[in-house]
Scaffold this motif. Structure first.
Motif, PDB file in Angstrom:
ATOM      1  N   ALA A   1       0.829  -1.205   0.000  1.00 10.35           N
ATOM      2  CA  ALA A   1       0.000   0.000   0.000  1.00 10.35           C
ATOM      3  C   ALA A   1       0.861   1.251   0.000  1.00 10.35           C
ATOM      4  O   ALA A   1       2.021   1.238   0.409  1.00 10.35           O
ATOM      5  CB  ALA A   1      -0.930   0.017   1.218  1.00 10.35           C
ATOM      6  N   GLY A   2       0.249   2.336  -0.421  1.00 13.39           N
ATOM      7  CA  GLY A   2       0.780   3.673  -0.261  1.00 13.39           C
ATOM      8  C   GLY A   2      -0.282   4.508   0.422  1.00 13.39           C
ATOM      9  O   GLY A   2      -1.460   4.139   0.431  1.00 13.39           O
ATOM     10  N   TRP A   3       0.118   5.646   0.996  1.00 15.66           N
ATOM     11  CA  TRP A   3      -0.878   6.460   1.690  1.00 15.66           C
ATOM     12  C   TRP A   3      -1.353   7.616   0.811  1.00 15.66           C
ATOM     13  O   TRP A   3      -0.564   8.272   0.148  1.00 15.66           O
ATOM     14  CB  TRP A   3      -0.354   6.957   3.030  1.00 15.66           C
ATOM     15  CG  TRP A   3       0.780   7.946   2.964  1.00 15.66           C
ATOM     16  CD1 TRP A   3       2.115   7.673   2.825  1.00 15.66           C
ATOM     17  CD2 TRP A   3       0.674   9.371   3.039  1.00 15.66           C
ATOM     18  NE1 TRP A   3       2.848   8.829   2.799  1.00 15.66           N
ATOM     19  CE2 TRP A   3       1.991   9.900   2.943  1.00 15.66           C
ATOM     20  CE3 TRP A   3      -0.391  10.264   3.182  1.00 15.66           C
ATOM     21  CZ2 TRP A   3       2.261  11.257   2.981  1.00 15.66           C
ATOM     22  CZ3 TRP A   3      -0.126  11.630   3.220  1.00 15.66           C
ATOM     23  CH2 TRP A   3       1.184  12.107   3.127  1.00 15.66           C
ATOM     24  N   ILE A   4      -2.672   7.788   0.782  1.00 13.99           N
ATOM     25  CA  ILE A   4      -3.307   8.850   0.015  1.00 13.99           C
ATOM     26  C   ILE A   4      -3.570  10.052   0.910  1.00 13.99           C
ATOM     27  O   ILE A   4      -3.355  11.202   0.532  1.00 13.99           O
ATOM     28  CB  ILE A   4      -4.634   8.363  -0.598  1.00 13.99           C
ATOM     29  CG1 ILE A   4      -4.381   7.175  -1.533  1.00 13.99           C
ATOM     30  CG2 ILE A   4      -5.345   9.489  -1.329  1.00 13.99           C
ATOM     31  CD1 ILE A   4      -5.651   6.474  -1.980  1.00 13.99           C
ATOM     32  N   SER A   5      -4.083   9.778   2.102  1.00 13.75           N
ATOM     33  CA  SER A   5      -4.408  10.801   3.091  1.00 13.75           C
ATOM     34  C   SER A   5      -4.278  10.179   4.472  1.00 13.75           C
ATOM     35  O   SER A   5      -3.845   9.018   4.598  1.00 13.75           O
ATOM     36  CB  SER A   5      -5.836  11.319   2.879  1.00 13.75           C
ATOM     37  OG  SER A   5      -6.773  10.270   3.102  1.00 13.75           O
ATOM     38  N   ARG A   6      -4.666  10.885   5.490  1.00 12.72           N
ATOM     39  CA  ARG A   6      -4.567  10.332   6.840  1.00 12.72           C
ATOM     40  C   ARG A   6      -5.366   9.051   6.981  1.00 12.72           C
ATOM     41  O   ARG A   6      -4.928   8.113   7.652  1.00 12.72           O
ATOM     42  CB  ARG A   6      -5.048  11.356   7.870  1.00 12.72           C
ATOM     43  CG  ARG A   6      -4.818  10.884   9.307  1.00 12.72           C
ATOM     44  CD  ARG A   6      -5.405  11.814  10.337  1.00 12.72           C
ATOM     45  NE  ARG A   6      -5.017  11.401  11.682  1.00 12.72           N
ATOM     46  CZ  ARG A   6      -5.575  10.392  12.350  1.00 12.72           C
ATOM     47  NH1 ARG A   6      -6.555   9.692  11.799  1.00 12.72           N
ATOM     48  NH2 ARG A   6      -5.146  10.079  13.562  1.00 12.72           N
ATOM     49  N   ASP A   7      -6.506   8.982   6.333  1.00 15.59           N
ATOM     50  CA  ASP A   7      -7.404   7.854   6.547  1.00 15.59           C
ATOM     51  C   ASP A   7      -7.564   6.939   5.355  1.00 15.59           C
ATOM     52  O   ASP A   7      -8.310   5.961   5.417  1.00 15.59           O
ATOM     53  CB  ASP A   7      -8.794   8.369   6.968  1.00 15.59           C
ATOM     54  CG  ASP A   7      -8.779   9.070   8.312  1.00 15.59           C
ATOM     55  OD1 ASP A   7      -7.955   8.687   9.165  1.00 15.59           O
ATOM     56  OD2 ASP A   7      -9.570  10.009   8.495  1.00 15.59           O
TER      57      ASP A   7
END
Length: 278
Positions: free
Chosen positions: A49-55
């Motif tokens: 995974a990668g992060w898009i936003s905090r949630d």
């Protein structure tokens, strides 16, 4: 040293989320995303995974990519990739905000997989005929990418353009086959050094930018180290996933920490994982 003792059949894809200050990782074969606090089961294989936003995370799965909301556990399809006989494996976000991930045969069929990149609404298959894609990581300045096909034992390097797309053909950067080592997941530290989990060797080995061996961090009680990530408040903790896959009862008894997640403090300074740009 043991960060989380829940055994993963195939631990993979550790991600330190810089906004949440939290580690996430996957158990591919048990179709589960983990954090220290909770777990999320899925009906498909998930691996990176990668992060898009905090949630929200961008998750690589056997069917492609989807957005996953950590607060509501809902997912939204982003792109299809691979075939009915493949699943995702290693993956990481590049410095430009593109997300790279590999696909492979569910039975590791020779040449069934590929390495893909998603960037600003576009999905491309970058490199084909890959058996077990791994070691996806990026130079600190974003000018080069590494990847490997574990069965070949060679870590490749390819130049990237300003948008993060490959420029020219990949070249062999580190030949680990000569030493009988199997390159698995990898990450680059703040000094540009390459940290590689080596399946079957029970360690994460560090190599300089010139490919010279620097040091190794062992994962005692777990021979199948699968992927490293830097995290913690100052990014100086080395997290390492491991696996139980292919181990019989006797082997599991000999290596009781297999499948668990390790954490080694004050190893070196890592780099924050970039935000995925959809």
């Amino acid at each position: 040293m043991i960060y989380d003792a829940r055994p993963c059949e195939l631990g993979e894809g550790p991600l330190w989320h810089p906004m949440r200050q939290e580690l996430f990782w996957f158990d591919i074969l048990n179709r589960t995303l983990h954090s220290k606090a909770t777990s999320w089961p899925f009906d498909v294989y998930v691996s990176a995974a990668g992060w898009i936003s905090r949630d929200e995370l961008l998750v690589a799965s056997e069917t492609g990519l989807f957005r996953f909301d950590l607060t509501t556990a809902t997912r939204t399809p982003v792109a299809d990739a691979g075939t009915s006989v493949t699943r995702s494996n290693d993956g990481r976000t590049d410095r430009q905000g593109g997300f790279w991930f590999g696909t492979m045969g569910k039975k590791a069929e020779k040449g069934a997989g590929a390495i893909w990149r998603w960037y600003r609404g576009e999905l491309r298959s970058l490199f084909k005929d890959v058996s077990i894609p791994n070691s996806i990581c990026f130079a600190p300045d974003g000018t080069a990418a590494h990847f490997s096909d574990t069965v070949q034992g060679k870590v490749m390097k390819v130049a990237l353009d300003s948008a993060g797309w490959p420029r020219g053909e990949p070249e062999v950067w580190l030949d680990l086959a000569r030493a009988g080592l199997n390159p698995d997941g990898a990450v680059i530290d703040a000094e540009g050094r390459f940290w590689n989990a080596q399946w079957g060797a029970g360690r994460v080995a560090c190599y300089g930018a010139d490919g010279s061996f620097v040091q190794a961090v062992e994962t005692p009680g777990a021979t199948q180290s699968s992927c490293p990530a830097f995290g913690g408040t100052d990014l100086s903790t080395l997290f390492v996933t491991t696996a139980l896959e292919h181990m019989d009862t006797e082997a599991r008894a000999r290596h009781p920490a297999s499948g668990q997640v390790f954490a080694f403090a004050n190893v070196t300074k890592g780099l924050p994982e970039p935000q995925v740009i959809l």
